[in-house]
Design a protein around this motif. Sequence first.
Motif, PDB file in Angstrom:
ATOM      1  N   ILE A  81       0.927  -1.090  -0.044  1.00 46.67           N
ATOM      2  CA  ILE A  81       0.073   0.092   0.130  1.00 46.67           C
ATOM      3  C   ILE A  81       0.839   1.178  -0.007  1.00 46.67           C
ATOM      4  CG2 ILE A  81      -1.788   1.305   1.217  1.00 46.67           C
ATOM      5  CD1 ILE A  81      -2.325  -1.530   2.538  1.00 46.67           C
ATOM      6  N   GLY A  82       0.760   2.088  -1.080  1.00 43.39           N
ATOM      7  CA  GLY A  82       1.420   3.397  -0.981  1.00 43.39           C
ATOM      8  C   GLY A  82       0.625   4.494  -1.615  1.00 43.39           C
ATOM      9  N   GLU A  83       1.632   5.680  -1.707  1.00 37.42           N
ATOM     10  CA  GLU A  83       0.654   6.855  -2.181  1.00 37.42           C
ATOM     11  C   GLU A  83       1.814   7.571  -3.364  1.00 37.42           C
ATOM     12  OE1 GLU A  83       0.565   8.886   1.717  1.00 37.42           O
ATOM     13  OE2 GLU A  83       2.653   8.990   1.794  1.00 37.42           O
ATOM     14  N   LYS A  84       2.839   6.790  -3.561  1.00 41.02           N
ATOM     15  CA  LYS A  84       3.647   7.453  -4.475  1.00 41.02           C
ATOM     16  C   LYS A  84       4.168   6.651  -5.712  1.00 41.02           C
ATOM     17  CE  LYS A  84       5.794  10.357  -1.177  1.00 41.02           C
ATOM     18  NZ  LYS A  84       6.054  10.069   0.144  1.00 41.02           N
ATOM     19  N   LYS A  85       4.364   7.038  -6.758  1.00 38.04           N
ATOM     20  CA  LYS A  85       4.601   6.062  -8.020  1.00 38.04           C
ATOM     21  C   LYS A  85       5.851   5.221  -7.955  1.00 38.04           C
ATOM     22  CE  LYS A  85       3.194   5.434 -12.376  1.00 38.04           C
ATOM     23  NZ  LYS A  85       2.305   4.900 -12.757  1.00 38.04           N
ATOM     24  N   TRP A  86       6.991   5.821  -7.078  1.00 38.37           N
ATOM     25  CA  TRP A  86       8.093   4.834  -6.994  1.00 38.37           C
ATOM     26  C   TRP A  86       7.678   3.686  -5.870  1.00 38.37           C
ATOM     27  CZ3 TRP A  86       9.994   4.048  -2.302  1.00 38.37           C
ATOM     28  CH2 TRP A  86       9.779   4.890  -1.088  1.00 38.37           C
ATOM     29  N   GLN A  87       6.807   3.773  -5.061  1.00 38.09           N
ATOM     30  CA  GLN A  87       6.461   2.896  -4.173  1.00 38.09           C
ATOM     31  C   GLN A  87       5.612   1.823  -5.304  1.00 38.09           C
ATOM     32  OE1 GLN A  87       4.030   5.041  -1.644  1.00 38.09           O
ATOM     33  NE2 GLN A  87       5.767   5.177   0.058  1.00 38.09           N
ATOM     34  N   GLN A  88       4.873   2.162  -6.087  1.00 37.64           N
ATOM     35  CA  GLN A  88       4.100   1.170  -6.710  1.00 37.64           C
ATOM     36  C   GLN A  88       5.192   0.557  -7.742  1.00 37.64           C
ATOM     37  OE1 GLN A  88       1.280   2.766  -9.651  1.00 37.64           O
ATOM     38  NE2 GLN A  88       0.587   0.952 -10.310  1.00 37.64           N
ATOM     39  N   GLY A  89       6.232   1.146  -8.158  1.00 35.32           N
ATOM     40  CA  GLY A  89       7.372   0.415  -8.942  1.00 35.32           C
ATOM     41  C   GLY A  89       8.269  -0.588  -8.009  1.00 35.32           C
ATOM     42  N   MET A  90       8.061  -0.250  -6.709  1.00 34.95           N
ATOM     43  CA  MET A  90       8.678  -1.196  -5.696  1.00 34.95           C
ATOM     44  C   MET A  90       8.167  -2.755  -5.914  1.00 34.95           C
ATOM     45  SD  MET A  90       9.743   0.749  -2.327  1.00 34.95           S
ATOM     46  CE  MET A  90       9.775  -0.821  -1.509  1.00 34.95           C
ATOM     47  N   ALA A  91       6.737  -2.684  -5.925  1.00 31.53           N
ATOM     48  CA  ALA A  91       5.968  -3.821  -6.522  1.00 31.53           C
ATOM     49  C   ALA A  91       6.150  -4.683  -7.702  1.00 31.53           C
ATOM     50  CB  ALA A  91       4.414  -3.795  -6.154  1.00 31.53           C
ATOM     51  N   VAL A  92       6.403  -3.791  -8.681  1.00 29.05           N
ATOM     52  CA  VAL A  92       6.848  -4.829  -9.841  1.00 29.05           C
ATOM     53  C   VAL A  92       8.129  -4.863  -9.650  1.00 29.05           C
ATOM     54  CG1 VAL A  92       7.233  -3.997 -12.447  1.00 29.05           C
ATOM     55  CG2 VAL A  92       5.343  -3.146 -11.275  1.00 29.05           C
ATOM     56  N   PHE A  93       8.875  -4.434  -9.254  1.00 31.53           N
ATOM     57  CA  PHE A  93      10.405  -4.712  -9.118  1.00 31.53           C
ATOM     58  C   PHE A  93      10.837  -6.184  -8.391  1.00 31.53           C
ATOM     59  CE2 PHE A  93      14.479  -4.925  -6.790  1.00 31.53           C
ATOM     60  CZ  PHE A  93      15.390  -4.868  -7.795  1.00 31.53           C
ATOM     61  N   CYS A  94       9.687  -6.297  -7.229  1.00 28.43           N
ATOM     62  CA  CYS A  94       9.964  -7.488  -6.410  1.00 28.43           C
ATOM     63  C   CYS A  94       9.593  -8.578  -7.179  1.00 28.43           C
ATOM     64  CB  CYS A  94       9.037  -7.334  -5.215  1.00 28.43           C
ATOM     65  SG  CYS A  94       9.959  -6.139  -4.087  1.00 28.43           S
ATOM     66  N   LYS A  95       8.565  -8.665  -7.970  1.00 27.35           N
ATOM     67  CA  LYS A  95       7.835  -9.908  -8.485  1.00 27.35           C
ATOM     68  C   LYS A  95       8.742 -10.753  -9.259  1.00 27.35           C
ATOM     69  CE  LYS A  95       3.286  -7.821  -9.289  1.00 27.35           C
ATOM     70  NZ  LYS A  95       2.243  -7.834 -10.410  1.00 27.35           N
ATOM     71  N   PRO A  96       9.881 -10.575 -10.113  1.00 27.96           N
ATOM     72  CA  PRO A  96      10.713 -11.768 -10.644  1.00 27.96           C
ATOM     73  C   PRO A  96      11.635 -12.398  -9.340  1.00 27.96           C
ATOM     74  CG  PRO A  96      11.266  -9.499 -11.773  1.00 27.96           C
ATOM     75  CD  PRO A  96      10.235  -9.202 -10.235  1.00 27.96           C
ATOM     76  N   PHE A  97      11.763 -11.887  -8.200  1.00 29.41           N
ATOM     77  CA  PHE A  97      12.415 -12.559  -7.298  1.00 29.41           C
ATOM     78  C   PHE A  97      11.833 -13.420  -6.131  1.00 29.41           C
ATOM     79  CE2 PHE A  97      14.378  -8.377  -8.367  1.00 29.41           C
ATOM     80  CZ  PHE A  97      15.448  -8.884  -8.716  1.00 29.41           C
ATOM     81  N   THR A  98      10.509 -13.591  -6.499  1.00 29.08           N
ATOM     82  CA  THR A  98       9.662 -14.356  -5.479  1.00 29.08           C
ATOM     83  C   THR A  98       8.520 -15.080  -6.186  1.00 29.08           C
ATOM     84  OG1 THR A  98       8.322 -14.238  -3.461  1.00 29.08           O
ATOM     85  CG2 THR A  98       8.268 -12.299  -5.132  1.00 29.08           C
ATOM     86  N   LYS A  99       7.974 -16.137  -5.401  1.00 26.43           N
ATOM     87  CA  LYS A  99       6.854 -17.093  -5.909  1.00 26.43           C
ATOM     88  C   LYS A  99       5.735 -16.264  -5.453  1.00 26.43           C
ATOM     89  CE  LYS A  99       9.388 -20.972  -7.252  1.00 26.43           C
ATOM     90  NZ  LYS A  99       9.719 -22.521  -6.832  1.00 26.43           N
TER      91      LYS A  99
END
Length: 124
Positions: A81-99
């Motif tokens: 849960i966030g309020e800034k575009k870079w925080q949303q980017g963190m969710a996209v960044f994490c996806k390849p590293f986890t199931k």
Amino acid sequence: MSIQLHEENGGRLIVVQVSGTLVKADYEQFVPEFERLVREHGKLRLLFDMSGFHGWELSAAWEDLKFGVKHLSDIERLAMIGEKKWQQGMAVFCKPFTKAQIRYFDHTEVAEARRWIEQEDRTD
């Protein structure tokens, strides 16, 4: 401490609230508590609220990277849960590293994030 966590639903759901700027000492308290919860409950579901979060000091960023590498497999679902575009980017960044299933929610969608994180089925 800039990282606060508490257990819900018998410990399988962990609500993590981060705020301000994280420093290395925040991880020195957070990581052992997170690891205790993994030992007790196995894979966890995290509701990770970044509202009011500004980022990391350099030493804390390194601790965060180490934490992610070590523990992303310990997470079944992660609602960010966030309020800034870079925080949303963190969710996209994490996806390849986890199931883990990962979804980002705007800070105005907390109820929807809670519904999703608590769902029993594995569909989005």
